[in-house]
Design a protein around this motif. Structure first.
Motif, short mmCIF file in Angstrom:
data_model
loop_
_atom_site.label_atom_id
_atom_site.label_comp_id
_atom_site.label_asym_id
_atom_site.label_seq_id
_atom_site.Cartn_x
_atom_site.Cartn_y
_atom_site.Cartn_z
N ALA A 106 0.84 -1.20 0.00
CA ALA A 106 0.00 0.00 0.00
C ALA A 106 0.87 1.24 0.00
O ALA A 106 1.92 1.28 0.65
CB ALA A 106 -0.92 0.01 1.22
N ASP A 107 0.44 2.25 -0.76
CA ASP A 107 1.06 3.57 -0.77
C ASP A 107 0.10 4.53 -0.09
O ASP A 107 -1.11 4.48 -0.35
CB ASP A 107 1.33 4.05 -2.19
CG ASP A 107 2.30 3.16 -2.94
OD1 ASP A 107 3.17 2.55 -2.29
OD2 ASP A 107 2.20 3.09 -4.18
N ALA A 108 0.63 5.42 0.76
CA ALA A 108 -0.21 6.38 1.46
C ALA A 108 0.36 7.78 1.33
O ALA A 108 1.58 7.97 1.31
CB ALA A 108 -0.34 6.01 2.93
N THR A 109 -0.53 8.77 1.25
CA THR A 109 -0.14 10.18 1.24
C THR A 109 -0.25 10.71 2.66
O THR A 109 -1.31 10.60 3.29
CB THR A 109 -1.05 10.99 0.30
OG1 THR A 109 -0.90 10.46 -1.02
CG2 THR A 109 -0.67 12.45 0.31
N VAL A 110 0.83 11.29 3.17
CA VAL A 110 0.90 11.77 4.55
C VAL A 110 -0.11 12.89 4.79
O VAL A 110 -0.23 13.81 3.98
CB VAL A 110 2.33 12.27 4.86
CG1 VAL A 110 2.39 12.98 6.21
CG2 VAL A 110 3.32 11.10 4.81
N ASP A 111 -0.83 12.83 5.93
CA ASP A 111 -1.72 13.92 6.31
C ASP A 111 -1.46 14.42 7.74
O ASP A 111 -2.12 15.34 8.19
CB ASP A 111 -3.19 13.56 6.10
CG ASP A 111 -3.68 12.40 6.97
OD1 ASP A 111 -2.94 11.95 7.87
OD2 ASP A 111 -4.81 11.94 6.73
N CYS A 112 -0.50 13.82 8.44
CA CYS A 112 -0.13 14.30 9.77
C CYS A 112 1.19 13.67 10.17
O CYS A 112 1.44 12.50 9.88
CB CYS A 112 -1.22 13.95 10.79
SG CYS A 112 -0.95 14.69 12.43
N LEU A 113 2.03 14.46 10.85
CA LEU A 113 3.30 13.95 11.37
C LEU A 113 3.59 14.61 12.70
O LEU A 113 3.66 15.84 12.79
CB LEU A 113 4.45 14.25 10.39
CG LEU A 113 5.86 13.90 10.88
CD1 LEU A 113 6.01 12.39 11.07
CD2 LEU A 113 6.90 14.43 9.89
N LEU A 114 3.72 13.79 13.74
CA LEU A 114 4.12 14.26 15.07
C LEU A 114 5.37 13.51 15.47
O LEU A 114 5.42 12.28 15.37
CB LEU A 114 3.02 13.98 16.10
CG LEU A 114 1.79 14.85 16.06
CD1 LEU A 114 0.72 14.28 16.98
CD2 LEU A 114 2.12 16.27 16.47
N THR A 115 6.38 14.23 15.93
CA THR A 115 7.59 13.57 16.40
C THR A 115 7.96 14.15 17.76
O THR A 115 7.69 15.31 18.05
CB THR A 115 8.78 13.75 15.42
OG1 THR A 115 9.11 15.15 15.34
CG2 THR A 115 8.45 13.22 14.05
N GLY A 116 8.59 13.32 18.57
CA GLY A 116 9.07 13.76 19.88
C GLY A 116 10.27 12.92 20.24
O GLY A 116 10.16 11.70 20.33
N GLY A 117 11.42 13.56 20.40
CA GLY A 117 12.63 12.80 20.62
C GLY A 117 12.88 11.89 19.44
O GLY A 117 12.92 12.33 18.30
N LYS A 118 12.98 10.61 19.68
CA LYS A 118 13.25 9.63 18.62
C LYS A 118 12.01 8.85 18.21
O LYS A 118 12.11 7.81 17.57
CB LYS A 118 14.34 8.66 19.08
CG LYS A 118 15.69 9.31 19.27
CD LYS A 118 16.24 9.75 17.93
CE LYS A 118 17.66 10.24 18.03
NZ LYS A 118 18.20 10.56 16.70
#
Length: 196
Positions: A106-118
């Motif tokens: 499956a291929d997906a188009t990103v609609d949200c990204l949250l990062t914290g530390g690693k």
């Protein structure tokens, strides 16, 4: 799934909505979004230049004792100008699961990204898949970037596959419980540093 299952889901959705409201309130009260600078060389570009607000890149295979070929690949980014809104993330991710020639990708188009530390949580809408009924569904994936021992989790862990899970809100996934196959992981997480 039983009829009693929606109760934890409602609590999860309430927590996500509450967190989003806190972020929006913090951004509004600080007068907008902040732009991070790359002072430690951890971001894209040259040292001392403006870096993107968050990122998740790389590829790895998951460990399976039976020899399943399960691969996840990410190219997800949140621009510096969008530091206050993780739902403006862009990019793609791909995942596949094959065993003895059977499976799907499956291929997906990103609609949200949250990062914290690693740790990163990315969600996206499936745009192409060999799994019937998967196109148009949102899925979420969590990555823990710990060098050669990266870990990964995904929103359909308890459902079996993305088609059997309920529709998700943005940036929702599971804990990174899966182990990456030795020698295959090169995930890189650029931590998000919002100003509240």
């Amino acid at each position: 799934m039983s009829l009693a299952a929606p109760s934890p889901r409602r609590r999860s959705r309430a927590a996500v909505v509450g967190a989003a409201l806190l972020i929006a309130t913090a951004v509004a009260t600080t007068g907008g979004s902040a732009v991070a600078t790359d002072t430690d060389g951890a971001g894209a570009g040259d040292r001392g230049t403006t870096r993107e607000a968050a990122a998740l890149t790389g590829s790895a295979k998951l460990y399976r004792s039976l020899g399943d070929d399960i691969t996840f690949t990410f190219d997800a980014h949140l621009a510096a100008k969008d530091n206050g809104d993780p739902t403006k993330a862009t990019g793609t991710f791909r995942f596949s699961h094959y065993l003895n020639g059977d499976g799907a990708s499956a291929d997906a188009t990103v609609d949200c990204l949250l990062t914290g530390g690693k740790v990163a949580v990315v969600s996206g809408v499936i745009t192409k898949s060999g799994l019937p009924g998967a196109e148009g569904l949102r899925v979420g994936v969590t990555v823990h970037d710990v060098g050669g021992k990266d870990r990964l989790g995904y929103s359909w862990a308890s459902a079996g596959n993305p088609v059997e899970q309920p529709q998700l809100p943005k940036c929702v996934s599971s804990a990174p419980f899966e182990k990456v196959k030795a020698g295959t992981g090169d995930f890189k997480v650029l931590p998000w540093e919002p100003e509240f």
